[in-house]
Design a protein around this motif. Sequence first.
Motif, short mmCIF file in Angstrom:
data_model
loop_
_atom_site.label_atom_id
_atom_site.label_comp_id
_atom_site.label_asym_id
_atom_site.label_seq_id
_atom_site.Cartn_x
_atom_site.Cartn_y
_atom_site.Cartn_z
N LEU A 92 0.83 -1.21 0.00
CA LEU A 92 0.00 0.00 0.00
C LEU A 92 0.87 1.26 0.00
O LEU A 92 0.58 2.23 -0.71
N ALA B 79 2.31 1.68 -3.52
CA ALA B 79 1.28 2.08 -4.49
C ALA B 79 0.89 3.54 -4.29
O ALA B 79 0.62 4.27 -5.26
N GLY C 198 1.20 6.64 -6.98
CA GLY C 198 0.09 7.56 -7.30
C GLY C 198 0.51 9.01 -7.11
O GLY C 198 0.18 9.88 -7.93
N HIS D 81 2.71 10.32 -9.99
CA HIS D 81 1.94 10.65 -11.20
C HIS D 81 1.15 11.95 -11.01
O HIS D 81 1.05 12.76 -11.92
N GLN E 236 7.31 4.88 -11.92
CA GLN E 236 7.45 3.52 -12.46
C GLN E 236 8.14 2.61 -11.45
O GLN E 236 7.75 1.46 -11.25
N HIS F 228 5.80 1.73 -8.72
CA HIS F 228 4.78 0.79 -9.20
C HIS F 228 5.35 -0.63 -9.24
O HIS F 228 4.71 -1.59 -8.78
N ASP G 32 4.25 -3.94 -7.06
CA ASP G 32 3.87 -5.23 -7.64
C ASP G 32 4.62 -6.39 -6.96
O ASP G 32 4.05 -7.44 -6.71
N ARG H 243 -5.12 10.44 -1.30
CA ARG H 243 -5.77 10.28 -2.60
C ARG H 243 -6.91 11.29 -2.76
O ARG H 243 -7.05 11.93 -3.80
N HIS I 295 -8.74 -6.49 -5.36
CA HIS I 295 -7.28 -6.56 -5.30
C HIS I 295 -6.71 -6.72 -6.72
O HIS I 295 -5.75 -6.02 -7.10
N ARG J 219 -4.45 -4.11 -9.08
CA ARG J 219 -3.13 -4.43 -9.64
C ARG J 219 -3.16 -4.31 -11.16
O ARG J 219 -2.20 -3.85 -11.78
N ALA K 157 -3.09 -0.68 -12.07
CA ALA K 157 -1.75 -0.11 -11.89
C ALA K 157 -0.84 -0.51 -13.06
O ALA K 157 -0.04 0.30 -13.55
N ARG K 158 -0.97 -1.77 -13.51
CA ARG K 158 -0.16 -2.22 -14.66
C ARG K 158 -0.53 -1.42 -15.92
O ARG K 158 0.34 -1.01 -16.69
N ASP L 73 0.88 1.97 -15.76
CA ASP L 73 2.32 1.95 -16.05
C ASP L 73 2.54 1.88 -17.56
O ASP L 73 3.41 2.56 -18.10
N GLN M 21 -3.59 5.59 -12.56
CA GLN M 21 -2.73 5.40 -11.38
C GLN M 21 -3.48 5.77 -10.10
O GLN M 21 -3.50 5.01 -9.14
N LEU N 132 -5.14 3.27 -7.06
CA LEU N 132 -4.92 3.44 -5.62
C LEU N 132 -6.27 3.41 -4.89
O LEU N 132 -6.39 2.80 -3.82
N LEU O 13 -7.33 -0.13 -4.74
CA LEU O 13 -6.52 -0.87 -3.77
C LEU O 13 -6.97 -0.58 -2.33
O LEU O 13 -7.04 -1.49 -1.50
#
Lengths: 487, 112
Positions: free
Chosen positions: A254, A257, A261, A264, A296, A299, A303, A327, B20, B24, B27-28, B31, B40, B44, B47
């Motif tokens: 979290l 991620a 965010g 960006h 990137q 991110h 992952d 957010r 979940h 993901r 997010a991919r 990217d 992006q 979030l 998530l």
Amino acid sequence: MSPERDQRSVGELLMDADAQARQLLLHVDGDDAPALMRTWGEVVQNASDLWAAFPSEPLASPDAGPTMQRLETMSQTLHHAQIRQTWPGPGPSHERLLTISDNLARATELVDRYCGDVRPTTDPVRADLAAARMRVMHTLYVGSHAVGVAVQQHHRDLQDRFGKKGSPRQQFGISRSSRQHAARQAAARRAADHLAAFEQLAGAVTGRRFGEVLAGEHQLPASDTGRLGQAMADLDIQSHRVLAATPTAANLHLSAATQAGLAHAGIVILAAASSTGQLDPSHRARLVPALESSGQAWHRLADQWGDMLAPGDRADPSLRRAAGETRAAVYEVAMDKTSWATAEVITQRVDLAEAAATVQMAVAAAVEAAGVHRDVAVRDQSLTGPARTMAARARELDDGVDRQVPWVKPADLHANRVVALPAPLRQELVAATDRLVDITRKALSASSVLNHAGWPSPAGAESPRRLPEERQHPSSTLLPSRPGPQR
Amino acid sequence: MTPTTTPAQETIAAIARLLHHAARQAAREADADGPGSVLQLRSLGILLAAYDAADLVPRHLDPYRPRPPQSDVTELLLAAEHLARQVPATPATAGFSIVVVALGNLVREMAP
């Protein structure tokens, strides 16, 4: 001392009413039912009055007008039944419902007063009007659901406490008290049925059009970057606290991620600052690629942590709250409905020089956060992951090398147990965090140019950084946001 | 002794898994989209909803795996929203309203 004036616009009052209805849903229980029932009729009455006060305009749904009339009639029927019955009887009102009711009444006052100023002739005004009606209906929809949940729970509580209404002992009434309990249960049951029907009717209007109609709502701008700065500071503090105490895969995932965010969002804010002349284009050219790389890298690290989530892993609530607030703050500044806001819109909301400084703070905090992630990757020997994912990732990293001893034991693989992080994955994680630390440091170095963001640009133009009072805060297209009368 | 699981808990676990993987996947895609992708911030949000839902799932249930069959973010979100309607509002599911509200907002954000 005179009471404080309520200076909110109609749009703000309706948003607050809707938000209060949602909050109600989160907090009600059976004990609230009598107070809720005493107050609900007033909410519906005020909603209906507001509905009638809106400028007449073809509705988004042709059924919406008659539905509001039906809802009001249903509510009056219920109110008369309550007067006849012993339940809920006299007692206190429900505070949150009263707030909703007051908001609706205040909105009606404003509409009545300024209605003459508004002609729903343009598309944005018509869309805002449709959204306002939708907010009212949605408030009733969510509110009726919340009240219904409480009344149902109250009915079950009564059954548990005094037995079912249908028992012969209560039906034929051995004692007066038994008859009263049975009557209370019956009244609660009827109220629950009534509220279920009410909810269905209101739900039929909101239905799937809620998002579509609300997209036309005029949104009031954020006042400054204070919320964003505070949210980022809280995130920084919570990330450090949580990752120091419980560096689990969920918390790390979290955290990474959220940083991705933020990177960006930083790009969007800087682009806006650049396009409005508050950031030198050459600075943008240096900063944006640095933030891109940072986003990137975060991110990809997120992952990797995500792959390591074990079934019992949960993200810490304080970190979730801080990430959620960050957010929301970014959303308020840089989003316009479902996409990034244009530079013109962002510049109306915040002082972009201040916002750029907030981005710089976020870039500095990201360096610290990257260091924390690296420390965990290097030092934490308790890192684990689910056997199957770990084995699959280790095979990928082995790149076809046939190992005599597998990284994950077949029995663990079969049961998909949580296993220690295989060495190749640890190495990959350490390499990724090393890279991240390097990238975030470079971004910080690049962001030092923001210290000079308020200087004149090389083209000679003065920085158009404006004072807060010069920023445009357009009022609702539906109604002007003017100070109202005393509450 | 095997811990008992209610149907509502199973449903919330399924919702957490859908969210979940939606997060993901988003997010991919963000990217792949490149810098400043709106996905992006959206990922979030998804998530956070996924972790809110996971928090309501007993520890013996996995709110992350197996991976759902859908791969499209909108499909995953809509499937989660559809499942959320089946979760009853009872004391045992207290706190789920947060996920319902988040899901509503996310579906609205995904609207074209």
